[in-house]
Design an enzyme around this catalytic site. Structure first.
Site, PDB file in Angstrom:
ATOM      1  N   HIS A  64       0.184  -0.515  -2.915  1.00 53.71           N
ATOM      2  CA  HIS A  64       1.030   0.678  -2.896  1.00 53.71           C
ATOM      3  C   HIS A  64       1.774   0.856  -4.207  1.00 53.71           C
ATOM      4  CE1 HIS A  64       4.704   2.983  -1.537  1.00 53.71           C
ATOM      5  NE2 HIS A  64       3.709   3.771  -1.180  1.00 53.71           N
TER       6      HIS A  64
ATOM      7  N   GLU B  62      -3.000   2.817  -4.602  1.00 53.40           N
ATOM      8  CA  GLU B  62      -2.393   4.131  -4.387  1.00 53.40           C
ATOM      9  C   GLU B  62      -1.322   4.288  -5.435  1.00 53.40           C
ATOM     10  OE1 GLU B  62       0.948   6.699  -3.142  1.00 53.40           O
ATOM     11  OE2 GLU B  62       0.998   4.527  -3.403  1.00 53.40           O
TER      12      GLU B  62
ATOM     13  N   ASP C   2       1.267   7.600  -7.471  1.00 55.20           N
ATOM     14  CA  ASP C   2       1.758   8.975  -7.410  1.00 55.20           C
ATOM     15  C   ASP C   2       1.539   9.669  -8.750  1.00 55.20           C
ATOM     16  OD1 ASP C   2       2.969   8.600  -4.778  1.00 55.20           O
ATOM     17  OD2 ASP C   2       4.383   7.301  -5.832  1.00 55.20           O
TER      18      ASP C   2
ATOM     19  N   HIS D  24       6.861   8.950  -9.104  1.00 58.07           N
ATOM     20  CA  HIS D  24       7.142   9.284  -7.709  1.00 58.07           C
ATOM     21  C   HIS D  24       8.228  10.342  -7.589  1.00 58.07           C
ATOM     22  CE1 HIS D  24       9.083   8.799  -3.765  1.00 58.07           C
ATOM     23  NE2 HIS D  24       7.860   8.523  -3.332  1.00 58.07           N
TER      24      HIS D  24
ATOM     25  N   GLU E 225      -1.870  10.101  -4.947  1.00 53.67           N
ATOM     26  CA  GLU E 225      -0.980  10.949  -4.148  1.00 53.67           C
ATOM     27  C   GLU E 225      -0.334  11.961  -5.079  1.00 53.67           C
ATOM     28  OE1 GLU E 225       2.823  11.007  -1.185  1.00 53.67           O
ATOM     29  OE2 GLU E 225       1.613   9.190  -1.273  1.00 53.67           O
TER      30      GLU E 225
END
Length: 168
Positions: free
Chosen positions: A15, A42, A44, A56, A116
């Site tokens: 993450h 993952e 951002d 993020h 993301e």
């Protein structure tokens, strides 16, 4: 009877690159995740003034301890901002990577990314378009016509995800 195509992607991802082990959304975090055996990540992606970068939050307050909005900074300016020092001395000097740099690192190292899309308010559509464009450039050789069909997906192509329908 048609059976569903099995999920072709990784089932465990690091993450924001490396979880809590490194400063989030940095190349250092992805390297830490890789060192711990993660082959999927993952992170951002947010649109800076000129191109998508890994971030993020819409401001630099939390990870850089600076005032200012990401959307108002160029990627070159963000490449000078320390976003690692807040985490630990080990990562002091780690900067904000561009999405393109990050995707190229992932390809070279065989890491599958879930990108993301994190648009700042008012930049939903432009962020989604910019992220998709950069991703398409880096993975053009793996993207096939009809590749949005489950049976035609190349599992090396990144997954784009977002809480914003407009960005997607």
């Amino acid at each position: 009877m048609n059976l569903p195509v099995p999920w072709p992607f990784a089932k465990a991802l690091a993450h924001r690159g490396g979880g809590l082990l490194a400063p989030e959304n940095t190349l250092a975090a992805i390297k830490v995740g890789l060192a711990h055996g993660y082959r999927a990540v993952e992170f951002d992606a947010m649109l800076a003034a000129d191109e998508p970068v890994l971030m993020h939050d819409s401001t630099l307050k939390r990870t850089a301890r600076l005032a200012g909005k990401v959307a108002e900074q160029s990627a070159a300016a963000l490449a000078q901002v320390d976003v690692g020092g807040w985490h630990s001395a080990r990562f002091a000097g780690e900067t904000v990577p561009t999405l393109e740099q990050t995707l190229r690192f992932c390809r070279v190292n065989g890491i599958w990314p879930n990108i993301e899309i994190k648009p700042a308010r008012g930049f939903e559509g432009s962020t989604g378009s910019a992220v998709a464009s950069v991703t398409m450039q880096v993975y053009a050789d793996l993207i096939r016509p009809g590749g949005d069909r489950a049976d035609l997906i190349d599992p090396r192509v990144p997954l784009l995800s977002s809480f914003s329908r407009v960005a997607l």
